[in-house]
Scaffold this motif. Structure first.
Motif, PDB file in Angstrom:
ATOM      1  N   LYS A  54      35.535   5.162  16.914  1.00  0.00           N
ATOM      2  CA  LYS A  54      34.225   3.370  16.604  1.00  0.00           C
ATOM      3  C   LYS A  54      33.054   4.038  16.411  1.00  0.00           C
ATOM      4  CE  LYS A  54      36.981   1.467  20.396  1.00  0.00           C
ATOM      5  NZ  LYS A  54      37.342   0.929  21.339  1.00  0.00           N
ATOM      6  N   ALA A  55      32.485   2.883  15.070  1.00  0.00           N
ATOM      7  CA  ALA A  55      31.265   3.469  14.356  1.00  0.00           C
ATOM      8  C   ALA A  55      30.248   2.695  15.377  1.00  0.00           C
ATOM      9  CB  ALA A  55      31.750   3.042  13.203  1.00  0.00           C
ATOM     10  N   LYS A  56      30.336   1.424  16.450  1.00  0.00           N
ATOM     11  CA  LYS A  56      29.612   0.757  16.987  1.00  0.00           C
ATOM     12  C   LYS A  56      27.789   1.744  16.973  1.00  0.00           C
ATOM     13  CE  LYS A  56      28.136  -3.112  20.140  1.00  0.00           C
ATOM     14  NZ  LYS A  56      26.980  -2.589  20.074  1.00  0.00           N
ATOM     15  N   GLU A  57      28.242   2.728  18.098  1.00  0.00           N
ATOM     16  CA  GLU A  57      27.079   3.399  18.748  1.00  0.00           C
ATOM     17  C   GLU A  57      26.316   4.307  17.489  1.00  0.00           C
ATOM     18  OE1 GLU A  57      27.103   6.695  22.422  1.00  0.00           O
ATOM     19  OE2 GLU A  57      27.482   7.408  20.811  1.00  0.00           O
ATOM     20  N   ALA A  58      27.000   4.796  16.358  1.00  0.00           N
ATOM     21  CA  ALA A  58      26.223   4.813  15.014  1.00  0.00           C
ATOM     22  C   ALA A  58      25.467   3.689  14.669  1.00  0.00           C
ATOM     23  CB  ALA A  58      27.239   6.131  14.969  1.00  0.00           C
ATOM     24  N   LEU A  84      29.608   0.896  10.081  1.00  0.00           N
ATOM     25  CA  LEU A  84      29.023   1.973   9.676  1.00  0.00           C
ATOM     26  C   LEU A  84      28.290   1.583   8.079  1.00  0.00           C
ATOM     27  CD1 LEU A  84      27.228   4.054  10.878  1.00  0.00           C
ATOM     28  CD2 LEU A  84      28.766   5.273  10.369  1.00  0.00           C
ATOM     29  N   THR A  85      28.955   1.050   6.915  1.00  0.00           N
ATOM     30  CA  THR A  85      29.099   0.841   6.078  1.00  0.00           C
ATOM     31  C   THR A  85      27.172  -0.275   5.365  1.00  0.00           C
ATOM     32  OG1 THR A  85      30.415   1.544   5.193  1.00  0.00           O
ATOM     33  CG2 THR A  85      29.872   0.329   3.617  1.00  0.00           C
ATOM     34  N   THR A  86      27.699  -1.583   6.508  1.00  0.00           N
ATOM     35  CA  THR A  86      26.959  -2.652   6.533  1.00  0.00           C
ATOM     36  C   THR A  86      25.648  -1.741   7.422  1.00  0.00           C
ATOM     37  OG1 THR A  86      28.570  -3.921   7.245  1.00  0.00           O
ATOM     38  CG2 THR A  86      26.641  -4.464   7.335  1.00  0.00           C
ATOM     39  N   ALA A  87      25.535  -1.017   8.103  1.00  0.00           N
ATOM     40  CA  ALA A  87      24.633  -0.735   8.671  1.00  0.00           C
ATOM     41  C   ALA A  87      23.776   0.384   7.422  1.00  0.00           C
ATOM     42  CB  ALA A  87      24.135  -0.230  10.224  1.00  0.00           C
ATOM     43  N   TYR A 129      31.026  12.457  15.280  1.00  0.00           N
ATOM     44  CA  TYR A 129      31.049  12.811  15.996  1.00  0.00           C
ATOM     45  C   TYR A 129      31.420  14.086  16.314  1.00  0.00           C
ATOM     46  CZ  TYR A 129      33.529   8.090  17.467  1.00  0.00           C
ATOM     47  OH  TYR A 129      33.280   6.753  18.449  1.00  0.00           O
ATOM     48  N   GLY A 130      30.288  14.756  16.202  1.00  0.00           N
ATOM     49  CA  GLY A 130      30.216  16.331  15.844  1.00  0.00           C
ATOM     50  C   GLY A 130      31.047  17.820  15.198  1.00  0.00           C
ATOM     51  N   HIS A 131      31.749  16.440  13.594  1.00  0.00           N
ATOM     52  CA  HIS A 131      32.148  17.252  12.952  1.00  0.00           C
ATOM     53  C   HIS A 131      31.468  17.547  12.147  1.00  0.00           C
ATOM     54  CE1 HIS A 131      36.149  16.358  14.762  1.00  0.00           C
ATOM     55  NE2 HIS A 131      35.376  14.934  15.435  1.00  0.00           N
ATOM     56  N   PRO A 132      31.172  19.188  11.816  1.00  0.00           N
ATOM     57  CA  PRO A 132      30.314  19.687  11.226  1.00  0.00           C
ATOM     58  C   PRO A 132      31.600  19.867   9.168  1.00  0.00           C
ATOM     59  CG  PRO A 132      31.290  21.499  12.281  1.00  0.00           C
ATOM     60  CD  PRO A 132      31.563  20.317  12.907  1.00  0.00           C
ATOM     61  N   TYR A 190      20.398   0.808  13.157  1.00  0.00           N
ATOM     62  CA  TYR A 190      20.302  -0.495  13.315  1.00  0.00           C
ATOM     63  C   TYR A 190      18.273  -0.694  13.468  1.00  0.00           C
ATOM     64  CZ  TYR A 190      24.024  -3.398  11.425  1.00  0.00           C
ATOM     65  OH  TYR A 190      25.046  -3.815  10.143  1.00  0.00           O
ATOM     66  N   ASP A 191      18.229   0.668  15.082  1.00  0.00           N
ATOM     67  CA  ASP A 191      17.410   0.562  15.614  1.00  0.00           C
ATOM     68  C   ASP A 191      16.096   1.197  14.969  1.00  0.00           C
ATOM     69  OD1 ASP A 191      18.608  -0.283  18.135  1.00  0.00           O
ATOM     70  OD2 ASP A 191      18.717   1.598  18.996  1.00  0.00           O
ATOM     71  N   SER A 192      16.310   2.403  13.827  1.00  0.00           N
ATOM     72  CA  SER A 192      15.645   2.673  13.395  1.00  0.00           C
ATOM     73  C   SER A 192      15.351   1.889  12.465  1.00  0.00           C
ATOM     74  CB  SER A 192      16.359   4.452  13.224  1.00  0.00           C
ATOM     75  OG  SER A 192      15.557   4.010  11.562  1.00  0.00           O
ATOM     76  N   ILE A 193      15.938   1.080  11.163  1.00  0.00           N
ATOM     77  CA  ILE A 193      15.512   0.173  11.006  1.00  0.00           C
ATOM     78  C   ILE A 193      15.065  -0.787  11.242  1.00  0.00           C
ATOM     79  CG2 ILE A 193      16.321  -1.702   9.559  1.00  0.00           C
ATOM     80  CD1 ILE A 193      19.157  -0.297   8.868  1.00  0.00           C
TER      81      ILE A 193
END
Ligand code: NAP
Length: 286
Positions: A6-10, A263-266, A151-154, A15-18
């Motif tokens: 899910k993308a909400k946390e990312a 996440l796209t909207t963010a 999610y930690g994937h390089p 948004y916090d940084s924005i």
């Protein structure tokens, strides 16, 4: 069990940084302003425009929706774009798609100033994605990569299968993945056996625009699937390009809704702040 990415946390982190950056800009006397152009007739576009407006309110960004009737001419939209390009109080311009058939998105979009082009649709920004030069890159491919990394994937050295080579998502994503040093295989409508390419992949990105393109019997338990597809099906429900049974067979999959789109909207708002930096001459674009 398959992990649901899910993308909400990312998105909340973005948004916090924005919000912090918007406060700083306001203290310096600059009010960020996004102009969205909507041609009426497509309910989904109107919905997405309104969703962006609600987010702008939460971020403290000025949002102006410029709506046109479905029979609007290209000239009228271009005239508006020229005016918005010249208006120093407007920092970002975005055209909601799809457009009615008599309008060419390509012709209209290329009139947007590259410095205000927050979804990376102008020729200069499309080229920047290819070369890796500074520019405003399209939001959805950025969201795909950001979600994976969250999610930690390089990506370096990974076997990646990309399904879809469209102008909006697949093609720019291909170039971005190259720069992440992934080994990328691209599948498209003429690829006879997509599953055979997924068999060697550790990560798959899917950006086709058709439900159920990827099914459970095409994936395997060490495959992570990022689904960028958005499809409206019967009853107005929104689904991605992957069938639900992919969740039973892959290592991880991003949901639709609640995945890449969230996440796209963010990232569009992150691009608005980058656009402001370009306009202030703090970063040099092409
Ligand atoms: P597009 O330009 O229509 O490209 C679609 C791609 O899918 C093409 O490369 C096409 O192959 C390929 N394709 C079509 N049928 C196929 C099949 N049966 N098997 C394999 N590949 C097939 O699409 P786009 O504009 O890049 O958008 C892709 C998806 O992303 C859509 O669902 C769109 O709604 C979604 N999207 C999501 C967001 C978001 O915020 N999440 C934003 C923008 C777009 P050919 O090249 O051979 O024709």
């Amino acid at each position: 069990m398959t992990m649901l990415m899910k993308a909400k946390e990312a998105a909340d982190q973005v948004y916090d940084s924005i919000r912090t950056k918007v406060k700083d800009l306001k203290q310096k006397g600059l009010q960020p302003h996004l102009a969205v152009i909507l041609v009426e007739g497509d309910p989904a576009s109107a919905y997405y425009a309104r969703a962006k407006q609600k987010i702008a309110e939460k971020l403290g960004v000025t949002f102006h929706l410029h709506s046109f009737q479905a029979d609007v001419t290209e000239e009228s939209i271009v005239q508006l774009i020229v005016r918005l390009n010249d208006d120093p109080s407007v920092h970002g311009i975005m055209l909601e798609l799809p457009l009615p058939l008599h309008l060419s998105a390509g012709k209209i979009e290329k009139m947007i100033s590259p410095l205000k082009d927050i979804d990376g649709v102008t020729p200069g920004n499309k080229l920047a994605v290819v070369t890796g030069d500074a520019g405003l890159y399209p939001a959805t491919p950025q969201a795909c990569i950001k979600l994976l990394k969250h999610y930690g994937h390089p990506l370096e050295g990974k076997n990646v299968t990309l399904v879809g080579r469209g102008q909006t998502v697949g093609l720019p994503l291909f170039h971005m993945l190259q720069r992440e040093n992934a080994t990328v295989t691209v599948c498209h409508s003429r690829t006879p056996d997509i599953a055979s390419h997924l068999a060697h992949a550790e990560i798959a990105f899917v950006a086709v625009g058709r439900p159920n393109i990827i099914r459970g019997n095409m994936v395997h338990s060490s495959l992570t699937v990022i689904d960028a597809g958005i499809n409206e099906v019967e009853g107005g429900k929104i689904v991605g390009d992957t069938a639900l049974d992919v969740r039973d067979h892959a290592a991880a999959v991003s949901p639709v809704p609640g995945g890449v789109g969230t996440l796209t909207t963010a990232i569009l708002y992150e691009n608005l702040l980058k656009a402001i930096a370009f306009q202030l001459g703090e970063v040099h674009s092409r």
